[in-house]
Write a protein that holds these residues in place. Sequence first.
Motif, mmCIF file in Angstrom:
data_model
loop_
_atom_site.group_PDB
_atom_site.id
_atom_site.type_symbol
_atom_site.label_atom_id
_atom_site.label_comp_id
_atom_site.label_asym_id
_atom_site.label_seq_id
_atom_site.Cartn_x
_atom_site.Cartn_y
_atom_site.Cartn_z
ATOM 1 N N ALA A 3 -17.117 -63.576 -36.367
ATOM 2 C CA ALA A 3 -16.451 -63.184 -35.115
ATOM 3 C C ALA A 3 -17.460 -63.196 -33.961
ATOM 4 C CB ALA A 3 -15.870 -61.792 -35.277
ATOM 5 N N THR A 4 -16.960 -63.573 -32.790
ATOM 6 C CA THR A 4 -17.820 -63.567 -31.592
ATOM 7 C C THR A 4 -17.889 -62.140 -31.047
ATOM 8 O OG1 THR A 4 -17.067 -65.796 -31.099
ATOM 9 C CG2 THR A 4 -18.125 -64.585 -29.291
ATOM 10 N N LEU A 5 -19.121 -61.698 -30.791
ATOM 11 C CA LEU A 5 -19.307 -60.342 -30.251
ATOM 12 C C LEU A 5 -19.045 -60.341 -28.751
ATOM 13 C CD1 LEU A 5 -22.580 -58.704 -31.652
ATOM 14 C CD2 LEU A 5 -20.317 -57.679 -31.481
ATOM 15 N N VAL A 6 -18.181 -59.431 -28.331
ATOM 16 C CA VAL A 6 -17.907 -59.283 -26.891
ATOM 17 C C VAL A 6 -18.138 -57.815 -26.527
ATOM 18 C CG1 VAL A 6 -16.167 -59.473 -25.066
ATOM 19 C CG2 VAL A 6 -16.179 -61.139 -26.934
ATOM 20 N N TYR A 7 -18.927 -57.588 -25.490
ATOM 21 C CA TYR A 7 -19.191 -56.223 -25.024
ATOM 22 C C TYR A 7 -18.422 -55.939 -23.737
ATOM 23 C CZ TYR A 7 -23.264 -56.053 -28.162
ATOM 24 O OH TYR A 7 -24.083 -56.052 -29.260
ATOM 25 N N VAL A 8 -17.659 -54.861 -23.734
ATOM 26 C CA VAL A 8 -16.988 -54.386 -22.507
ATOM 27 C C VAL A 8 -17.316 -52.895 -22.384
ATOM 28 C CG1 VAL A 8 -14.809 -54.106 -21.272
ATOM 29 C CG2 VAL A 8 -15.081 -56.023 -22.859
ATOM 30 N N TRP A 45 -25.213 -50.829 -18.319
ATOM 31 C CA TRP A 45 -26.621 -51.139 -18.064
ATOM 32 C C TRP A 45 -27.094 -50.448 -16.782
ATOM 33 C CZ3 TRP A 45 -29.683 -53.843 -21.372
ATOM 34 C CH2 TRP A 45 -29.081 -54.661 -22.321
ATOM 35 N N GLY A 46 -26.166 -49.957 -15.996
ATOM 36 C CA GLY A 46 -26.534 -49.239 -14.766
ATOM 37 C C GLY A 46 -26.230 -50.003 -13.490
ATOM 38 N N ALA A 47 -25.892 -51.278 -13.612
ATOM 39 C CA ALA A 47 -25.570 -52.065 -12.411
ATOM 40 C C ALA A 47 -24.094 -51.813 -12.066
ATOM 41 C CB ALA A 47 -25.836 -53.542 -12.659
ATOM 42 N N SER A 48 -23.825 -50.654 -11.492
ATOM 43 C CA SER A 48 -22.424 -50.264 -11.248
ATOM 44 C C SER A 48 -21.700 -51.271 -10.362
ATOM 45 C CB SER A 48 -22.370 -48.882 -10.584
ATOM 46 O OG SER A 48 -23.105 -47.956 -11.328
ATOM 47 N N TRP A 49 -22.449 -51.894 -9.441
ATOM 48 C CA TRP A 49 -21.840 -52.850 -8.513
ATOM 49 C C TRP A 49 -21.349 -54.116 -9.216
ATOM 50 C CZ3 TRP A 49 -24.808 -57.471 -7.413
ATOM 51 C CH2 TRP A 49 -26.052 -57.479 -8.052
ATOM 52 N N LEU A 50 -21.737 -54.317 -10.467
ATOM 53 C CA LEU A 50 -21.280 -55.509 -11.206
ATOM 54 C C LEU A 50 -20.196 -55.164 -12.232
ATOM 55 C CD1 LEU A 50 -24.692 -57.304 -11.871
ATOM 56 C CD2 LEU A 50 -22.907 -58.011 -10.272
ATOM 57 N N GLU A 51 -19.819 -53.884 -12.297
ATOM 58 C CA GLU A 51 -18.830 -53.473 -13.290
ATOM 59 C C GLU A 51 -17.432 -53.940 -12.916
ATOM 60 O OE1 GLU A 51 -19.709 -52.493 -16.028
ATOM 61 O OE2 GLU A 51 -21.521 -51.306 -15.876
ATOM 62 N N PRO A 52 -16.586 -54.199 -13.898
ATOM 63 C CA PRO A 52 -16.918 -54.270 -15.317
ATOM 64 C C PRO A 52 -17.791 -55.490 -15.625
ATOM 65 C CG PRO A 52 -14.554 -53.983 -14.979
ATOM 66 C CD PRO A 52 -15.141 -54.310 -13.659
ATOM 67 N N LEU A 53 -18.944 -55.202 -16.254
ATOM 68 C CA LEU A 53 -19.862 -56.267 -16.638
ATOM 69 C C LEU A 53 -19.615 -56.562 -18.118
ATOM 70 C CD1 LEU A 53 -23.542 -56.588 -15.600
ATOM 71 C CD2 LEU A 53 -22.903 -57.011 -17.952
ATOM 72 N N VAL A 54 -19.017 -57.716 -18.361
ATOM 73 C CA VAL A 54 -18.622 -58.102 -19.723
ATOM 74 C C VAL A 54 -19.671 -59.063 -20.268
ATOM 75 C CG1 VAL A 54 -16.848 -59.346 -21.034
ATOM 76 C CG2 VAL A 54 -16.182 -57.793 -19.183
ATOM 77 N N GLU A 55 -19.964 -58.924 -21.567
ATOM 78 C CA GLU A 55 -20.939 -59.852 -22.163
ATOM 79 C C GLU A 55 -20.341 -60.495 -23.408
ATOM 80 O OE1 GLU A 55 -24.989 -57.777 -22.451
ATOM 81 O OE2 GLU A 55 -23.517 -56.254 -21.940
ATOM 82 N N ASP A 104 -38.204 -50.440 -15.173
ATOM 83 C CA ASP A 104 -39.033 -49.986 -16.292
ATOM 84 C C ASP A 104 -38.207 -48.952 -17.034
ATOM 85 O OD1 ASP A 104 -41.984 -51.062 -15.663
ATOM 86 O OD2 ASP A 104 -40.943 -50.524 -13.806
ATOM 87 N N ARG A 105 -37.414 -49.434 -17.983
ATOM 88 C CA ARG A 105 -36.417 -48.558 -18.610
ATOM 89 C C ARG A 105 -37.026 -47.836 -19.816
ATOM 90 N NH1 ARG A 105 -31.000 -49.962 -16.922
ATOM 91 N NH2 ARG A 105 -30.190 -49.571 -18.994
ATOM 92 N N TRP A 106 -37.682 -46.755 -19.511
ATOM 93 C CA TRP A 106 -38.323 -45.921 -20.533
ATOM 94 C C TRP A 106 -37.297 -45.025 -21.224
ATOM 95 C CZ3 TRP A 106 -43.426 -45.293 -22.177
ATOM 96 C CH2 TRP A 106 -43.664 -44.159 -22.947
ATOM 97 N N THR A 107 -36.424 -44.447 -20.395
ATOM 98 C CA THR A 107 -35.459 -43.468 -20.915
ATOM 99 C C THR A 107 -34.089 -44.104 -21.157
ATOM 100 O OG1 THR A 107 -36.649 -41.785 -19.669
ATOM 101 C CG2 THR A 107 -34.440 -41.179 -20.421
ATOM 102 N N PHE A 108 -33.747 -45.087 -20.341
ATOM 103 C CA PHE A 108 -32.398 -45.678 -20.403
ATOM 104 C C PHE A 108 -32.370 -47.001 -21.157
ATOM 105 C CE2 PHE A 108 -29.537 -43.011 -17.959
ATOM 106 C CZ PHE A 108 -30.441 -42.081 -17.473
ATOM 107 N N TRP A 109 -33.443 -47.288 -21.925
ATOM 108 C CA TRP A 109 -33.577 -48.635 -22.480
ATOM 109 C C TRP A 109 -32.461 -49.012 -23.456
ATOM 110 C CZ3 TRP A 109 -34.842 -50.038 -27.645
ATOM 111 C CH2 TRP A 109 -35.102 -48.970 -28.496
ATOM 112 N N ARG A 110 -31.841 -48.010 -24.089
ATOM 113 C CA ARG A 110 -30.774 -48.349 -25.041
ATOM 114 C C ARG A 110 -29.402 -48.432 -24.372
ATOM 115 N NH1 ARG A 110 -33.417 -45.450 -29.622
ATOM 116 N NH2 ARG A 110 -32.883 -43.616 -28.430
ATOM 117 N N CYS A 111 -29.302 -47.911 -23.105
ATOM 118 C CA CYS A 111 -27.986 -47.886 -22.434
ATOM 119 C C CYS A 111 -27.536 -49.299 -22.086
ATOM 120 C CB CYS A 111 -28.047 -47.029 -21.176
ATOM 121 S SG CYS A 111 -28.015 -45.287 -21.533
ATOM 122 N N GLY A 112 -26.382 -49.662 -22.519
ATOM 123 C CA GLY A 112 -25.879 -51.015 -22.297
ATOM 124 C C GLY A 112 -26.170 -51.899 -23.489
#
Length: 517
Positions: A3-8, A45-55, A104-112
Motif C-alpha cells: 500500500a502507498t503511504l499517505v500522510y494527512v 511539521w509546523g508550517a501552518s500556512w501550508l496546511e493541510p500539507l499532505v504527503e 534546528d528541530r531539537w524538540t519538535f524533530w518528531r512532529c510531522g
Amino acid sequence: MAATLVYVPRETSAVSVGADEVAIAIARHAKEAGAGIELVRNGSWGASWLEPLVEVVVDDQRIAYGNVTAADVADLFAAGFLEGGDHARRLGPVDEIPYLIDQDRWTFWRCGLVDPLSLDDFRTHKGFAALEKAFAIGHDAVLEAVAASGLRGRGGAGFPTGIKWRTVADTESEQKYVACNADEGDSGTFSDRMLMEGDPFGLIESMALAGFAVGASKGYIYLRSEYPLAHTVLSRAIETARHNGWLGNDIQGSGFDFDIDLHLGAGSYVCGEETAMLESLEGKKGIVRYKPPLPAIEGLFGKPTVVNNVVTLASVPNIVRLGAERYASLGVGRSKGTLAFQLAGNIKRGGLVEKPFGITLRELIEDWGGGTASGRPVKAVQVGGPLGAYLPASQLDTPMDYEAFIQIDAMIGHGGIVVFDDTADMAQQARFAMEFCALESCGKCTPCRIGSTRGVEVIDKMIANDDRDANYDLLVELCDTMEGASLCAMGGMTPYPVRSVLKHFAGDFAPAAGGSE
Ligand SMILES: Cc1cc2nc3c(=O)[nH]c(=O)nc-3n(C[C@H](O)[C@H](O)[C@H](O)COP(=O)(O)O)c2cc1C
Ligand code: SF4
C-alpha cells in the motif's frame, strides 16, 4: 503490491482548514481507483500556512502537496498523486522545503515525521531511548545533564530547569510529583499543542524522565480545555504506554514506578500560573498561592513538585540522549538551546519555527514569516503573550535572548510572536491589556483586581481626550502600583504592554497625550 503511504495531518490548525475532509476524500478516491493506500494521520511539521500539507511516499521519499482542499483531490488523483505526480499543489520532497529544513528541530524533530499514536514508530525514532539511558546512568547524571544544558523554563519565566529539578530531588518526601503545565493560555501560542498532538509519547517519556530524576512516581498533565484533539491524542497515547509497560509499576523491569493523570482545565488564563494550576489540580478554585513555599518544596497536595511547561519537559530527552554540551552549544549568552517560536497574527507564513536563541525578530518575521499577510508595514509586535510589551518596528533587530528582551522592558515568555500592521490602533491594544487583566484576574490581590478595572476606565478617558494629561499621569502611577504590589505576574506584568504603548505609540491616544518614542 504494498500500500502507498499517505500522510494527512490530524492537528488542530490543519483540521481547522479541512484536513479531515481531505483525508476522507483521499480514502474515497483511492477506493474508487482500486489503489491500496495506508492513510497515516500525522502531526503538523509546523508550517501552518501550508496546511493541510499532505504527503505521499514514493520510492522512500515523502512528496508534499500544500494547501490541499477536498475539492482538489479528484484532480490530484488524475495527476497521478499516488506516484508523486505533478500538480499545482505539489511542493516537492518535504525534506527540501526551506521553511522546515532551515530550522534546528531539537524538540519538535518528531512532529510531522511520525504517526503520533504508533508506539512502534516512536520506538523506531529513538522513542524511550533517553529514558533507557537514564536508567543506565542514574538519577544524578540526569540532573547534572539538565543543569549543564542551561535549559530554562519555556512557560514564561525562564527559570533554570536544572535548579528546579535539583531542589525537588533534594527535598525529602515519601511522595513527589511532576506537574506538566499544558494550559498554554498566551495569545499567539500553540507549540505545546503541536507537540502533544504530534509527539504525545515524547511528552510521556519526558515526564517519566523528570519523575525518575527527582524521585516522583506520579505525573499530572494540566491541559487547557480548549484543546479537545490534544486531549484525545494524549489519552490514547497514555493508555498505549501503560498497556506496553512504559507507564505504571516497574517500568520495563527498571524498578521505577511512574504513571500520568490527564486533567482538563476550565478555561481560565490565571490557571496557567503554577500555584493556581496546583490549586485547580487539587480540585479547588484556581487562585494564586503566596510564595514561599515554592512548589518545588511544597507543591501539589503539599508535596515537592516539579512544575514545568510542555516544551521545557520535551527538550530534555535529547539533552540526555545527545549530551548537554550539544544543547548548550546552541543559543547565545544565558539563553541556551532552541526555542519553538510561534508566528501568529498578521503574518504571511504563520507557523512554528524552532531555532536557537539569538535569531532576531526581524529574521523570524521577514525571512520565515514573509512579512505581514496584509502586505502593509509592520507597526508592532507583541512577544510573550498578553503580558508582553508591544515592540515597535525599530526594535525588530533585537536578538531573541532573555536578557536582551529584559533590557528593552519586554519578555520572550513562551515564544509567541503576534504581528500587527500599520492599521492597528495601539491605544485599543493598551486598553485590551487592562481589560484582559480585569477579566482574568483571580481577585486575590487589590492592585490587580481593582487596578485593572480602574486602568480600563483611565485609558477610556485618555482615548476620549478627557483631561488627558492628568489621566496619563494617573495611568503611569497605576502601572507602577500594579507592577510593584501585585502578588503574581498577572497584575505585575499587565503594565508592560500598557507602558510600551505609552512609550512607543503615544500618538494613537488623543494627539497631545504623554511622551513619545
Ligand atoms: C498569569 C500567568 C499565566 C501563566 N500561564 C502559563 C501557561 O499557560 N503555561 C505555562 O507553562 N506557564 C504559564 N505560566 C508560568 C508558570 O507560572 C510557571 O512559571 C511555569 O509553568 C513553570 O514551568 P517552566 O519552568 O517550564 O517554564 C503563567 C504564569 C502567569 C503569571
Ligand atoms: S496579581 Fe492578579 S492574578 Fe495574581 S494573585 Fe493578584 S489578583 Fe490574582
